[in-house]
Motif scaffolding. Structure first.
Motif, PDB file in Angstrom:
ATOM      1  N   ARG A   1       0.827  -1.021  -0.086  1.00 14.84           N
ATOM      2  CA  ARG A   1       0.012   0.067   0.086  1.00 14.84           C
ATOM      3  C   ARG A   1       0.735   1.267   0.011  1.00 14.84           C
ATOM      4  O   ARG A   1       0.524   2.147  -0.362  1.00 14.84           O
ATOM      5  N   ALA A   2       2.088   1.472   0.642  1.00 13.17           N
ATOM      6  CA  ALA A   2       3.062   2.277   0.787  1.00 13.17           C
ATOM      7  C   ALA A   2       3.832   2.725  -0.475  1.00 13.17           C
ATOM      8  O   ALA A   2       4.388   3.450  -0.711  1.00 13.17           O
ATOM      9  N   GLY A   3       3.491   1.551  -1.283  1.00 14.80           N
ATOM     10  CA  GLY A   3       4.301   1.680  -2.841  1.00 14.80           C
ATOM     11  C   GLY A   3       5.782   1.173  -2.699  1.00 14.80           C
ATOM     12  O   GLY A   3       6.495   1.561  -3.497  1.00 14.80           O
ATOM     13  N   ARG A   4       6.101   0.572  -1.408  1.00 12.12           N
ATOM     14  CA  ARG A   4       7.412   0.243  -1.292  1.00 12.12           C
ATOM     15  C   ARG A   4       7.943  -1.120  -2.088  1.00 12.12           C
ATOM     16  O   ARG A   4       9.094  -1.351  -2.126  1.00 12.12           O
ATOM     17  N   ILE A   5       7.004  -1.932  -2.242  1.00 15.58           N
ATOM     18  CA  ILE A   5       7.155  -3.251  -3.005  1.00 15.58           C
ATOM     19  C   ILE A   5       6.044  -3.608  -3.957  1.00 15.58           C
ATOM     20  O   ILE A   5       4.802  -3.173  -3.409  1.00 15.58           O
ATOM     21  N   TYR A   6       6.256  -4.210  -4.856  1.00 14.10           N
ATOM     22  CA  TYR A   6       4.969  -4.540  -5.956  1.00 14.10           C
ATOM     23  C   TYR A   6       4.138  -3.560  -6.068  1.00 14.10           C
ATOM     24  O   TYR A   6       2.774  -3.576  -6.071  1.00 14.10           O
ATOM     25  N   PRO A   7       4.634  -2.375  -6.477  1.00 15.77           N
ATOM     26  CA  PRO A   7       3.744  -1.288  -6.633  1.00 15.77           C
ATOM     27  C   PRO A   7       2.575  -1.262  -7.753  1.00 15.77           C
ATOM     28  O   PRO A   7       1.487  -0.737  -7.474  1.00 15.77           O
ATOM     29  N   LYS A   8       2.739  -2.195  -8.609  1.00 18.52           N
ATOM     30  CA  LYS A   8       1.826  -2.439  -9.612  1.00 18.52           C
ATOM     31  C   LYS A   8       0.489  -3.206  -9.132  1.00 18.52           C
ATOM     32  O   LYS A   8      -0.555  -3.464  -9.508  1.00 18.52           O
ATOM     33  N   GLY A   9       1.057  -3.877  -7.830  1.00 23.06           N
ATOM     34  CA  GLY A   9      -0.087  -4.705  -7.272  1.00 23.06           C
ATOM     35  C   GLY A   9      -1.192  -3.762  -6.682  1.00 23.06           C
ATOM     36  O   GLY A   9      -2.480  -4.204  -6.742  1.00 23.06           O
ATOM     37  N   GLY A  10      -0.844  -2.792  -6.150  1.00 17.99           N
ATOM     38  CA  GLY A  10      -1.596  -1.729  -5.391  1.00 17.99           C
ATOM     39  C   GLY A  10      -2.738  -2.488  -4.549  1.00 17.99           C
ATOM     40  O   GLY A  10      -2.352  -3.287  -3.893  1.00 17.99           O
ATOM     41  N   GLU A  11      -3.662  -1.471  -4.330  1.00 18.03           N
ATOM     42  CA  GLU A  11      -4.887  -1.950  -3.421  1.00 18.03           C
ATOM     43  C   GLU A  11      -5.180  -3.388  -3.729  1.00 18.03           C
ATOM     44  O   GLU A  11      -5.575  -4.055  -2.724  1.00 18.03           O
ATOM     45  N   ASP A  12      -5.518  -3.890  -5.167  1.00 16.13           N
ATOM     46  CA  ASP A  12      -6.011  -5.099  -5.106  1.00 16.13           C
ATOM     47  C   ASP A  12      -5.091  -6.218  -4.124  1.00 16.13           C
ATOM     48  O   ASP A  12      -5.381  -7.257  -3.716  1.00 16.13           O
ATOM     49  N   LEU A  13      -3.828  -6.201  -4.634  1.00 14.04           N
ATOM     50  CA  LEU A  13      -2.896  -7.059  -4.109  1.00 14.04           C
ATOM     51  C   LEU A  13      -2.753  -6.929  -2.626  1.00 14.04           C
ATOM     52  O   LEU A  13      -3.091  -8.054  -1.770  1.00 14.04           O
ATOM     53  N   ALA A  14      -2.750  -5.963  -1.991  1.00 11.39           N
ATOM     54  CA  ALA A  14      -2.842  -5.584  -0.586  1.00 11.39           C
ATOM     55  C   ALA A  14      -4.055  -6.316   0.040  1.00 11.39           C
ATOM     56  O   ALA A  14      -3.931  -6.965   0.980  1.00 11.39           O
TER      57      ALA A  14
END
Length: 235
Positions: free
Chosen positions: A197-210
């Motif tokens: 969520r903070a964009g520190r890792i896997y930024p392309k995943g975003g909210e969905d991945l989180a």
């Protein structure tokens, strides 16, 4: 890429601390010839690994681009540090008996400039030792792995085949391999979700991945520690 000047204060605590650092250093040293006297550690960060890259007759030097990282490294390495871009090292040809790169190449869009510089500053008979395939070490079959795999880097700068090819182009030949456990690096779903969520890792995943990570069971339970691979190439 992370801002490593900003990351410096939390780097050691969030990267496995001393257990991981010692394990990494032991793996690197196992591939450094006994007759080596000087070792340059590229992107040394806070020096937490670099300070263990020593034994009788071997002295490590650290180089990093981030000033805040070097402020932590300097006392650990008795001032044997230099601020520089590892793609343009401020050292003459044939300067060091060994060059190491721990958790560096995977961060780059292309490892070619770093491998070229490592080869340039190595003395004849010296070795370049580097971690490879970092992403693969974190994809060991846990429930987290299945979720994050589609969001990883498509082009892996630290892939074994790529690094072996680059090394050969600069006259470096396979010299051995080692492995070590990334103590304390087993991923925790709740923590990883916050990092996403903070964009520190896997930024392309975003909210969905989180959200998918937060739906996993055992939210506060770490998954198995990764086992990293280290390769050596001789000049």
């Amino acid at each position: 890429m992370l801002d490593y000047d900003e990351e410096a204060n939390r780097y050691d605590a969030t990267r496995g601390g001393e257990p991981r650092a010692r394990a990494a250093a032991d793996a690197v040293l196992a591939l450094v010839p006994e007759n080596a006297h000087t070792l340059l550690d590229l992107a040394c960060g806070t020096g937490i690994v670099t300070r263990h890259l020593t034994r009788e007759g071997l002295r490590p030097f650290g180089v990093d681009r981030a000033a805040a990282m070097l402020r932590g490294a300097a006392p650990r390495l008795s001032g044997a540090v230099c601020q520089a871009d590892v793609r343009r090292l401020p050292f003459a040809d044939d300067t060091f008996d060994a060059v190491s790169a721990v958790w560096l190449l995977h961060l780059l869009p292309d490892a070619a400039p770093v491998v070229a510089e490592a080869a340039r500053v190595l003395r004849p008979g010296g070795v370049f030792v580097t971690t490879v395939d970092k992403a693969a070490a974190h994809l060991g079959g846990s429930d987290i792995c299945a979720l994050v795999a589609p969001h990883g880097r498509r082009r892996l700068a630290d892939a074994t085949a790529r690094i072996t090819q680059l090394a050969a182009e600069h006259g470096l030949h396979p010299h051995g391999s080692a492995g070590f456990t990334g103590h304390g690096q087993g991923r925790v779903p709740a923590k990883l979700a916050r990092e996403v969520r903070a964009g520190r890792i896997y930024p392309k995943g975003g909210e969905d991945l989180a959200a998918h990570l937060e739906a996993l069971p055992n939210q506060q339970t770490a998954r198995p520690d990764p086992v990293y691979t280290v390769l050596a190439f001789s000049a």
